[in-house]
Write a protein that holds these residues in place. Structure first.
Motif, PDB file in Angstrom:
ATOM      1  N   PRO A   1      44.298  49.334  39.140  1.00 28.86           N
ATOM      2  CA  PRO A   1      45.576  48.870  38.627  1.00 28.86           C
ATOM      3  C   PRO A   1      45.979  47.501  39.155  1.00 28.86           C
ATOM      4  O   PRO A   1      46.973  46.949  38.717  1.00 28.86           O
ATOM      5  CB  PRO A   1      46.542  49.912  39.167  1.00 28.86           C
ATOM      6  CG  PRO A   1      45.951  50.306  40.483  1.00 28.86           C
ATOM      7  CD  PRO A   1      44.457  50.100  40.381  1.00 28.86           C
ATOM      8  N   ALA A   2      45.207  46.961  40.118  1.00 25.68           N
ATOM      9  CA  ALA A   2      45.678  45.770  40.813  1.00 25.68           C
ATOM     10  C   ALA A   2      46.117  44.708  39.817  1.00 25.68           C
ATOM     11  O   ALA A   2      45.398  44.372  38.885  1.00 25.68           O
ATOM     12  CB  ALA A   2      44.559  45.219  41.688  1.00 25.68           C
ATOM     13  N   ALA A   3      47.329  44.225  40.006  1.00 28.74           N
ATOM     14  CA  ALA A   3      47.876  43.258  39.068  1.00 28.74           C
ATOM     15  C   ALA A   3      46.984  42.022  39.008  1.00 28.74           C
ATOM     16  O   ALA A   3      46.708  41.395  40.018  1.00 28.74           O
ATOM     17  CB  ALA A   3      49.283  42.871  39.495  1.00 28.74           C
TER      18      ALA A   3
ATOM     19  N   GLU B   1      50.883  39.335  36.125  1.00 29.39           N
ATOM     20  CA  GLU B   1      50.737  40.365  35.099  1.00 29.39           C
ATOM     21  C   GLU B   1      52.009  41.193  34.972  1.00 29.39           C
ATOM     22  O   GLU B   1      52.406  41.595  33.881  1.00 29.39           O
ATOM     23  CB  GLU B   1      49.546  41.277  35.418  1.00 29.39           C
ATOM     24  CG  GLU B   1      49.275  42.237  34.261  1.00 29.39           C
ATOM     25  CD  GLU B   1      48.306  43.353  34.624  1.00 29.39           C
ATOM     26  OE1 GLU B   1      47.157  43.042  34.985  1.00 29.39           O
ATOM     27  OE2 GLU B   1      48.708  44.523  34.559  1.00 29.39           O
ATOM     28  N   ARG B   2      52.662  41.427  36.077  1.00 28.25           N
ATOM     29  CA  ARG B   2      53.893  42.223  36.016  1.00 28.25           C
ATOM     30  C   ARG B   2      54.972  41.513  35.207  1.00 28.25           C
ATOM     31  O   ARG B   2      55.721  42.126  34.442  1.00 28.25           O
ATOM     32  CB  ARG B   2      54.406  42.522  37.418  1.00 28.25           C
ATOM     33  CG  ARG B   2      53.551  43.533  38.127  1.00 28.25           C
ATOM     34  CD  ARG B   2      54.153  43.960  39.448  1.00 28.25           C
ATOM     35  NE  ARG B   2      53.386  45.058  40.008  1.00 28.25           N
ATOM     36  CZ  ARG B   2      53.527  46.320  39.643  1.00 28.25           C
ATOM     37  NH1 ARG B   2      54.429  46.642  38.741  1.00 28.25           N
ATOM     38  NH2 ARG B   2      52.781  47.250  40.184  1.00 28.25           N
TER      39      ARG B   2
ATOM     40  N   SER C   1      49.403  47.127  34.908  1.00 27.79           N
ATOM     41  CA  SER C   1      49.981  47.568  36.180  1.00 27.79           C
ATOM     42  C   SER C   1      51.325  48.256  36.014  1.00 27.79           C
ATOM     43  O   SER C   1      51.965  48.605  37.001  1.00 27.79           O
ATOM     44  CB  SER C   1      50.112  46.383  37.124  1.00 27.79           C
ATOM     45  OG  SER C   1      50.792  45.339  36.477  1.00 27.79           O
ATOM     46  N   SER C   2      51.786  48.473  34.761  1.00 28.07           N
ATOM     47  CA  SER C   2      53.027  49.253  34.648  1.00 28.07           C
ATOM     48  C   SER C   2      52.770  50.734  34.938  1.00 28.07           C
ATOM     49  O   SER C   2      53.714  51.501  35.120  1.00 28.07           O
ATOM     50  CB  SER C   2      53.675  49.065  33.267  1.00 28.07           C
ATOM     51  OG  SER C   2      52.776  49.336  32.235  1.00 28.07           O
TER      52      SER C   2
ATOM     53  N   SER D   1      51.427  53.130  37.732  1.00 29.16           N
ATOM     54  CA  SER D   1      51.254  52.972  39.175  1.00 29.16           C
ATOM     55  C   SER D   1      49.933  53.549  39.669  1.00 29.16           C
ATOM     56  O   SER D   1      49.289  54.347  38.986  1.00 29.16           O
ATOM     57  CB  SER D   1      52.397  53.687  39.890  1.00 29.16           C
ATOM     58  OG  SER D   1      52.278  55.093  39.653  1.00 29.16           O
ATOM     59  N   ALA D   2      49.576  53.152  40.882  1.00 28.93           N
ATOM     60  CA  ALA D   2      48.355  53.666  41.511  1.00 28.93           C
ATOM     61  C   ALA D   2      48.446  55.177  41.678  1.00 28.93           C
ATOM     62  O   ALA D   2      47.467  55.904  41.490  1.00 28.93           O
ATOM     63  CB  ALA D   2      48.152  52.988  42.865  1.00 28.93           C
TER      64      ALA D   2
ATOM     65  N   ARG E   1      47.734  56.790  38.383  1.00 32.04           N
ATOM     66  CA  ARG E   1      46.315  56.622  38.072  1.00 32.04           C
ATOM     67  C   ARG E   1      45.461  57.600  38.876  1.00 32.04           C
ATOM     68  O   ARG E   1      44.469  58.129  38.368  1.00 32.04           O
ATOM     69  CB  ARG E   1      45.866  55.182  38.348  1.00 32.04           C
ATOM     70  CG  ARG E   1      46.335  54.218  37.281  1.00 32.04           C
ATOM     71  CD  ARG E   1      46.130  52.765  37.674  1.00 32.04           C
ATOM     72  NE  ARG E   1      46.711  51.900  36.655  1.00 32.04           N
ATOM     73  CZ  ARG E   1      46.013  51.353  35.657  1.00 32.04           C
ATOM     74  NH1 ARG E   1      44.719  51.554  35.565  1.00 32.04           N
ATOM     75  NH2 ARG E   1      46.621  50.603  34.769  1.00 32.04           N
TER      76      ARG E   1
END
Lengths: 417, 527
Positions: free
Chosen positions: B21-23, B32-33, B496-497, B499-500, B503
């Motif tokens: 997910p890393a932006a 990206e956010r 990245s909307s 979250s880890a 995921r």
């Protein structure tokens, strides 16, 4: 837009119990203490012809203006069931007669809304918001009533319950309420009843924020309903207490289901059901026909509800109401058009039964509203205020929250002394 | 739960993609956010390829594109569908006449006529739903569609009330959509003249005291005096706001100024049904908002709209609502003040106000990213867009909106649907959304079949709370439906909307459940 028709609602219902409303986290719920009053509102959408429900057979004018749809005088063929020498009950409502005779059934005739609207939409909206003439009221009177009842210790997600495909306007608002689909959809298992699925979603919603709490609340309410409506348990009960199964579809079945829920879950204090199909502009019929065909299952369902509640009927006040009445004079199509005053039905609870309450204005022309409709001599809120105050023991100061801007003081003599 | 070795290894391969997910930061430094934020707020959520597009062209360029919808071509398939809808649908005049004819038939013929009337209303509701939802889902002019949602609720009419059943579609097409990014005064005027509004808030019944219809065959001759409904909401909801500095006297006087504003389906004047009927107009002198009003017929009402559209209270009221819709449930007051200023200096140029809003530090602040709880409308549309599902049959979506408590054109009260968390977050909402997510993810919504068929108007099965219904229903549905949604593509689209944490849960769950978990996750409930 679809008519809010009972059968359609039954056909379209969702499949599981969902508590609706906001802030469901607030600690409210099971009244628990025995004897706390309960209220069931049955709303007849489409404007039922009250003059065919509680028939003024003592008035010659009634027979004059309704040559083909009037119900015969008591004793005649298909005649009304006499109530007090002046009024009689539609013969299709015979299942309710024992309750009248036992002092458990009463009516308030010539009741209704002070607002002159003859639009179904406006009139239902006003009656459900509890604020005739005001369109911007965001919530329903039952939801405000829920907020005004004394808070209780144990939260019960089902304290206020709607039955139908969508949450009724009367129950909408800030207080959390539950909505139960009609028919067998109420007990259909969902994806979240599968342990592995629930486990995964439980992990996604394991925070302490509002969203996660709402998720957990919904799971709790669902389990509670599934338990209360467990088919095995129901079957056992039906054969024991109900002496045979209720009819498969429609109102009687749902009314019986509500009775069972209320008997098992003492936390349910307010309930709302809607029944449609009363807009009889043409071929209304008399002792038989369209209207009679709808009154019959309604009466059967109300009798199921009363019988199913058993000893709990004392604490449960059932109210049947409709947005407005219909024209006194029949129209050219053997039907009736949108009118004004109507009759409210009161069953069980603390009602002073065996009596037609209210002031009867008569059907002679000068007494009619706008020269055509039964006048309203009792504001529907006067009836509801009486029930809230006396039956639900709502404090005076809270009444103003339920019916803001209403100055009526209730209807004397409506309840048992 | 025991998995075979094959399944397990498959899961491990997948997890690498799921757990990334890393932006991303593009070379020119686009966050990206931030890109997701503008997509979430200026559109009904990212569709496949949208995030890459914004990362490529940059945030400012994307905002500028959206502020100028006229420069974005409508793709051929959508314009074809809209054109066929347009040619199939009757004009408002024809619809009113059909509706009244059906009503008369119901009165005289009873049950059979009722079925015909239901068919008419069902068809009209479906056409209105198609026009709205197909554009909201597929149009590249996303901000315009978002503003249609915003303004429709601001100038709400209810499709369940009488004639408005057949008028909402034209109301939106003629009075809302053309002005969604235009000047506020034009929008206000268009709503004020449209029969849907005149009917909904009863102004068509509002007449000068003592007015009598003489042999007028106009329907339901109930006009028997002043009706203040529209005048009140015009100030309280549409313009000044409840604390906008007017009183009951101003309501009555404005209602008098607007007497005679009605509509007539028999009118021969072009397409518009609006008529000003001088016989109904109250020509007496009035004082309104401290001003003397001299008798001027229709011009009184037009002048009143001019005055209302240019009031500072109106500028603040609209600015507050825009900031609440686009930034936060409780918008920062300095932002509202700046927007109100912009509104006044541009004569209510909505595009200019929005440009200021999107450029503001408040809108860009990371604290407000993902801070809004989606309305059911936003939730359903964003799910469909993220899943990249082609939609030809909107019936399952109309049904979903009913089930989620936000039926399209179904808000009874004139204040329209709210867009705050307080209005929509409830236990019911969460479980029903999860039900919808799993039905969509599992390919169980009949989105491709002929409209009005296959899906029914209410996907009761699909929306069975938790979603699945009985196994029999699932089998039936999967035959009729579409392939399940691919969770990996979904996660790429949403970036990245998601979250880890989500995921990780997704990666550890059975493949068939993954897309439902993404769309039913807490992350996706917000935007």
């Amino acid at each position: 837009m679809l008519r809010r028709d009972f059968l359609k609602m039954a056909a379209l219902g969702g499949a599981v119990l969902h508590p609706c409303g906001r802030a469901a986290i607030a600690a409210r719920g099971a009244p628990g203490d025995a004897g706390a009053g309960r209220l069931v509102v049955v709303f007849l959408r489409g404007a039922v012809d009250g003059l065919s429900v509680v028939v003024p057979h003592g008035e010659p004018e009634y027979y004059r203006v309704r040559p083909t749809i009037a119900l015969a005088r008591p004793g005649g063929e298909d005649g009304v069931l006499d109530l007090d020498g002046h009024f009689g009950l539609h013969p299709a409502l015979a299942p309710l007669l024992p309750y009248w005779q036992g002092g458990r059934l009463a009516f308030v005739h010539a009741s209704g809304s002070p607002d002159p609207s003859r639009s179904h939409f406006d009139a239902q909206d006003y009656m459900e918001s509890g604020t005739p003439g005001r369109k911007t009221t965001p919530d329903g009177w039952l939801n405000r009533l829920l907020g005004a009842l004394p808070p209780v210790a144990n939260p019960a997600p089902l304290r206020a319950l709607g039955m139908g495909a969508v949450l009724p306007r009367a129950l909408a608002g800030r207080q959390p309420v539950a909505n139960l689909p009609l028919g067998d959809r109420a007990t259909r298992p969902t994806l979240l009843d599968r342990p592995n699925v629930a486990q995964a979603f439980d992990r996604l919603y394991d925070n302490d924020d509002k969203l996660s709490r709402a998720y957990r609340e919904s799971q709790r309410a669902h389990k509670e309903a599934m338990e209360a409506l467990d088919p095995a348990r129901l079957e056992q009960e039906m054969s024991a207490a109900d002496n045979g199964a209720p009819p498969a579809a429609g109102f009687p079945g749902d009314a019986a289901r509500l009775a069972r829920l209320m008997r098992q879950d003492e936390g349910i204090q307010l309930a709302f059901m809607a029944v449609g199909g009363w807009d009889t502009h043409a071929s209304q019929g008399a002792a038989k026909g369209q209207l009679a065909g709808r009154l019959q299952p309604l009466a059967q369902g109300l009798a199921e509800l009363a019988r199913g509640l058993g000893p709990r009927l004392d604490e449960t006040q059932i109210v049947v109401m409709s947005e407005f009445g219909r024209t006194v004079r029949q129209n050219g199509n053997g039907g009736t058009d949108h009118g004004h005053g109507n009759v409210m039905w009161l069953l069980g609870g603390s009602i002073a039964g065996g009596k037609v309450h209210g002031r009867w204005p008569g059907l002679d022309s000068p007494a009619l509203y706008e020269g055509r409709d039964l006048a309203v001599t009792t504001d529907f809120r006067d009836v509801l205020v009486t029930l809230c105050e006396r039956h639900l023991r709502l404090a005076d100061v809270r009444l103003a929250e339920v019916f803001p801007g209403f100055a009526g003081r209730g209807l004397p003599g409506l309840l048992k002394a | 739960m025991a998995y075979g070795v094959g399944k397990l290894s498959g899961m491990l391969v997948l997890s690498t993609a799921l757990l990334a997910p890393a932006a991303l930061r593009a070379d020119d430094g686009i966050d990206e956010r931030a890109a997701l934020h503008v997509l979430n707020r200026l559109s009904f959520g990212p569709a496949p390829g949208d995030l890459a597009h914004v990362m490529q062209v940059g945030i400012e360029r994307y905002i500028d594109e959206q502020l100028h919808p006229e420069r974005l071509p409508i793709p051929e398939p959508l314009s074809r569908e809209l054109a066929s809808l347009d040619s199939a649908s009757a004009s408002p005049r024809e619809l009113i006449n059909q509706y009244r004819e059906a009503q008369r038939a119901v009165r005289s013929e009873g049950e059979d006529a009722k079925a015909l009337q239901r068919d008419l209303l069902h068809r009209v509701a479906l056409e209105a739903g198609e026009a709205r939802l197909l554009q909201a889902l597929q149009s590249p002019r996303q901000l315009q569609e978002v503003m249609v949602d915003f303004w429709f609720n601001h100038f709400n009419v209810f499709a369940g009330k009488g004639l408005d059943r057949v008028l909402v579609e034209s109301y939106e097409r003629e009075a809302i959509r053309p002005y969604a990014l235009g000047h506020f005064r034009d929008l206000l005027g268009a709503t004020a003249h449209h029969p849907a509004m005149l009917f909904y808030l009863d102004n068509w019944l509002s007449v000068s005291p003592g007015f009598r219809l003489r042999g007028d065959a106009r329907p339901t001759a109930k006009a028997s005096g002043l009706n203040e409904n529209y005048a009140r909401e015009l100030m309280e909801l549409h313009t000044l706001g409840v604390d906008g500095g007017y009183d009951q006297h101003d309501v009555t006087e404005l209602a008098r100024m607007l007497t005679g504003w009605t509509f007539d389906p028999r009118t021969e004047r072009g397409d518009a049904l609006f008529v000003f009927d001088p016989r109904r107009h109250d020509n007496g002198d009035k004082t309104w908002l401290g001003r003397q009003v001299t008798a001027g017929g229709q011009a009184e009402g037009e002048w009143a709209l001019d005055v209302l559209a240019s009031q500072p209270a109106t500028a603040r009221h609209i600015s507050y609502q825009l900031a609440q819709y686009f930034v936060a449930d409780v918008p920062p007051p300095p932002l509202v003040e700046r927007l109100a200023h912009r509104f006044l200096e541009t004569d209510g140029d909505i595009r200019a106000v929005l440009a200021s809003l999107f450029a503001s530090k408040e809108f860009r602040h990371p604290a407000f990213q993902g801070a809004k709880f989606k309305t059911p409308y936003q939730y359903v549309l964003s799910s469909l867009r993220a899943a990249g599902r082609p939609v030809h049959n909107v019936s399952p979506l109309l049904g979903a909106l009913n089930q989620l408590g936000m039926p399209l054109y179904g808000c009874l009260t004139p204040d329209g649907y709210k867009n705050t968390e307080e209005a929509w977050l409830s236990p019911d909402a969460v479980s029903r959304r999860i039900g919808f997510a799993s039905a969509l993810a599992g390919g169980r919504l009949a989105l491709e079949s002929t409209p009005g068929q296959g899906g029914g108007t209410m996907p009761a099965t699909a929306l069975a709370g938790g979603g699945a219904g009985s196994s029999r229903e699932m089998r039936e549905a999967s035959v009729k439906g579409l392939p399940p949604v691919d969770a990996t593509l979904l996660l790429t689209t949403l970036g990245s909307s998601i979250s880890a944490k989500t995921r990780a849960v997704v990666a550890q769950s059975a493949p068939a459940l993954r897309a439902a978990l993404v769309l039913g996750s807490p992350d996706f409930m917000h935007h």
